[in-house]
Design an enzyme around this catalytic site. Structure first.
Site, PDB file in Angstrom:
ATOM      1  N   GLU A 286       0.831  -1.208   0.000  1.00  0.00           N
ATOM      2  CA  GLU A 286       0.000   0.000   0.000  1.00  0.00           C
ATOM      3  C   GLU A 286       0.866   1.259   0.000  1.00  0.00           C
ATOM      4  O   GLU A 286       0.554   2.251  -0.669  1.00  0.00           O
ATOM      5  CB  GLU A 286      -0.952   0.004   1.201  1.00  0.00           C
TER       6      GLU A 286
ATOM      7  N   HIS B  68     -12.489  -8.055  -5.161  1.00  0.00           N
ATOM      8  CA  HIS B  68     -12.373  -7.301  -6.419  1.00  0.00           C
ATOM      9  C   HIS B  68     -13.509  -7.589  -7.396  1.00  0.00           C
ATOM     10  O   HIS B  68     -13.800  -6.785  -8.270  1.00  0.00           O
ATOM     11  CB  HIS B  68     -11.029  -7.582  -7.075  1.00  0.00           C
TER      12      HIS B  68
HETATM   13 ZN   LIG Z   1      -2.673  -2.398  -4.594  1.00  0.00          ZN
END
Ligand SMILES: [Zn+2]
Ligand SMILES: *[C@@H]1O[C@H](CO)[C@@H](O)[C@H](O)[C@H]1NC(C)=O
Ligand SMILES: *[C@@H]1O[C@H](CO)[C@@H](O)[C@H](O)[C@H]1NC(C)=O
Ligand SMILES: *[C@@H]1O[C@H](CO)[C@@H](O)[C@H](O)[C@H]1NC(C)=O
Length: 653
Positions: free
Chosen positions: A394, A523
């Protein structure tokens, strides 16, 4: 003969006449070309239009920054606190911004921008000329946004019961189920969690998902794409991207087959005939809810179990790591190679621990608020080694945001989405070497012997190699869903067909179309394309190899400087090369960015294969020694239309 003779005679006789005729004709052509070129280059209307466009884009970019800032703030408010009021606010703001984007879209498409001479201007217009979902009529845009938000909310708030305690029903995906999948040795418990997680999300999302597919396709068509799958691929700027990806997978498949065969063999030592000798591996035994990365079962399947333990999570707990310490550790690496430290607002605004006072989307994410100051991570950080890698991942996104923050808004993107995913992972490849882990004290003993190094390389392989087919099949499934080749009445069975074909996995129990297992993966329901992760897992090794060469830590064919032991920590030359590429954003097509860092213009699996060469050789020898079957035969599990059919059939449930 006579013909040749007469032509020669003719030429000889009219020599001068011919020469003059040719000269006159050449002059005429030259004049014509000159005027054509003049008309094209000096078209005064285009020149004036381009000048207008230049001023227009400045004002559009300024307004777009403000709109995207507003939109992102509203999204954050909802994602970090899933209330009805926050959802309504988010929908209202994103609808207004979509309206603004549509307005810009109309303006931009009135220009002959394809003919502008300035590359950057043309490219910015190109980005604004395709807008995706905001192209939908307002009511439909709102409907689509709400469908996705609702599915995210179902996914993020789902809870299941404990196996032995049907009255304790507050187990959440993060951290409870993730930890059980990672650490439990109780097959019944793993199976229970695996099934119940899917029961609690899949069926609830099926109808929404169908509508989501229809509306997404409608938006793609308004943008002149045949379906949403095609729309997703546009930013790769390459009509052959699918073929390239397939080629990469074929290059990598032999390595995957080796690690798959080895893991199945080791799991059979543990679970016996729950796993067939030559069949696919049951998906609930790999340490991860989706069987996408397998490093959580590393300690249980190590090549050399007797050498030093590599239970890094235990080491972190012993050393009193906290979520903040995890992120400070990651930041330290970025800083050491001359990348930018996290701004104060990052520490102030990020959510780095799971708050107890509200429901939120725990799925880790990094956020750019488009005001050049505000950048945040939201991660329900648990003190595990897996989360340490996620923190690097991240923070890699934040580093990219920071490096391209001064680009015009349309260029504040990765060179392609795969590049964006690769930054933090590329840093992790250095971080995860035994050399580096020793340096930061996670590995204490002095051993740097070949067995420890191979054990560690194996653990990285369980994360990186095992992921490849999953990274590929997520969108293989969705491309066919969007194109209509896969219809709602075979969503789930098609999913398992791909899971078997590419990953060599099977469900722990028979499945039906009343289940909807793809929706149990974030996702899918959150509308995030996935090809980017496959690409990232390939290019991060290309980046790593290039940076390691710059750092003088890797030389091809030098056994003293192997790629898997390179650590670019504190090497500013490598860091500056990375920085230069990151700061380009998406201002050029990705092959230019690739060239800036690696000198090559193509994606290429050789970096990954080079990195894992010692592991591949070891696995091949080990599998041969154990007489292990490579590949898999067809599963005995079935996938049917209705659950009812399973009750009458031969099910072992
Ligand atoms: Zn990512
Ligand atoms: C969550 O959002 C609600 C508004 O829906 C607000 O009243 C509350 O204070 C928020 N909670 C936190 C912790 O921010
Ligand atoms: C969208 O913009 C149009 C004008 O372009 C305006 O009439 C309409 O009210 C706007 N809708 C919203 C929700 O802002
Ligand atoms: C559930 O109960 C069984 C039988 O008592 C026991 O063997 C098993 O370890 C328990 N599992 C968990 C996760 O508590």
């Amino acid at each position: 003969m006579s013909c040749t003779y007469s032509v020669r005679r003719f030429v000889k006789k009219y020599k001068w006449t011919i020469l003059i005729a040719v000269l006159i004709m050449a002059a005429l052509v030259a004049v014509l070309v000159y005027f054509l070129a003049l008309a094209h280059a000096k078209d005064p209307t285009i020149e004036e239009e381009e000048l207008n466009a230049y001023n227009l884009i400045l004002s559009i970019n300024e307004k777009m920054e403000k709109n995207l800032n507003r939109k992102t703030l509203a999204e954050w408010a909802y994602a970090s606190n899933l209330t009805k009021a926050n959802l309504d606010h988010n929908l209202a703001v994103s609808t207004e911004v979509a309206n603004f984007q549509k307005e810009i879209w109309r303006q931009v498409n009135q220009y002959n921008w394809q003919q502008f001479s300035d590359y950057s201007l043309r490219r910015q217009f190109w980005y604004y000329s395709v807008i995706g979902e905001p192209a939908l009529p307002e009511a439909k845009y709102k409907m689509l946004t709400k469908l996705v938000s609702d599915m995210e909310s179902i996914y993020s708030t789902a809870k299941i019961c404990e196996l032995n305690n049907p009255n304790k029903c507050d187990l959440a995906l993060e951290p409870d189920l993730t930890n059980i999948m990672a650490t439990s040795n109780d097959e019944k418990e793993l199976k229970h969690v695996w099934i119940e997680w899917r029961n609690s999300v899949g069926p609830k999302c099926k109808d929404s998902y169908k509508s989501y597919v229809e509306l997404s396709n409608e938006s793609a068509r308004l943008n002149n794409f045949t379906d949403q799958g095609e729309f997703w691929l546009k930013d790769y700027e390459d009509p052959n991207i699918k073929e390239q990806i397939q080629g990469l997978w074929e290059q990598l498949r032999p390595l995957y087959l080796q690690i798959h065969a080895y893991v199945r063999f080791k799991l059979r030592e543990k679970f016996g005939d729950l796993i067939s000798e030559k069949g696919p591996i049951p998906a609930h035994l790999l340490g991860n809810m989706w069987g996408q990365t397998w490093d959580n079962i590393a300690e249980r399947t190590l090549p050399y179990p007797d050498v030093e333990t590599i239970d890094y999570t235990a080491a972190m707990l012993k050393q009193n790591y906290t979520p903040i310490k995890i992120f400070k550790t990651a930041e330290q690496f970025f800083k050491s190679i001359n990348l930018t430290e996290m701004p104060e607002t990052f520490w102030k605004n990020s959510i780095l621990e799971k708050p107890a006072d509200r429901e939120l989307i725990c799925h880790a994410s990094a956020w750019d608020f488009y005001d050049q100051k505000d950048f945040r991570i939201k991660q329900c950080t648990d003190v595990t080694y897996e989360q340490m890698n996620t923190a690097h991942h991240e923070m890699g996104h934040i580093e990219y945001f920071l490096q391209y923050k001064d680009q015009p808004v349309p260029f504040r993107n990765g060179a392609n989405d795969g590049f964006h995913e690769a930054v933090g992972d590329c840093i992790s490849l250095s971080f995860e070497t035994t050399k580096h882990l020793k340096k930061i004290g996670l590995i204490s003993s002095a051993s740097q012997d070949s067995k420890t190094v191979l054990n560690n390389l194996y653990r990285v392989g369980l994360a990186k190699i095992a992921f490849l087919p999953f990274g590929y099949l997520m969108d293989l499934w969705r491309w066919d869903v969007f194109s209509g080749k896969t219809t709602p009445d075979n969503y789930n069975c098609k999913w398992w067909e791909l899971r078997e074909k590419y990953q060599g996995l099977e469900p722990p129990v028979d499945r039906s179309e009343e289940d909807f297992d793809p929706a149990a993966k974030y996702h899918i329901i959150a509308d995030v394309p996935y090809l980017r992760y496959f690409i990232s897992f390939v290019v991060q090794f290309q980046f790593h190899r290039a940076l390691c060469e710059k750092a003088g830590q890797y030389e091809p064919n030098n056994a003293k400087k192997p790629l898997h032991e390179c650590d670019i920590y504190e090497n500013t030359e490598a860091g500056n090369a990375l920085k230069k590429m990151l700061s380009m954003g998406s201002s050029r097509p990705w092959p230019d960015a690739m060239e800036a860092i690696t000198g090559q213009r193509k994606m290429d699996a050789s970096g990954l294969l080079e990195y894992f060469k010692p592991l591949q050789e070891w696995l091949e020898a080990e599998n041969k020694k154990n007489g292990v079957f490579i590949g898999w035969e067809k599963t005995k599990r079935v996938c049917v239309r209705n659950r009812q059919e399973l009750k009458t059939g031969a099910s072992d449930e």
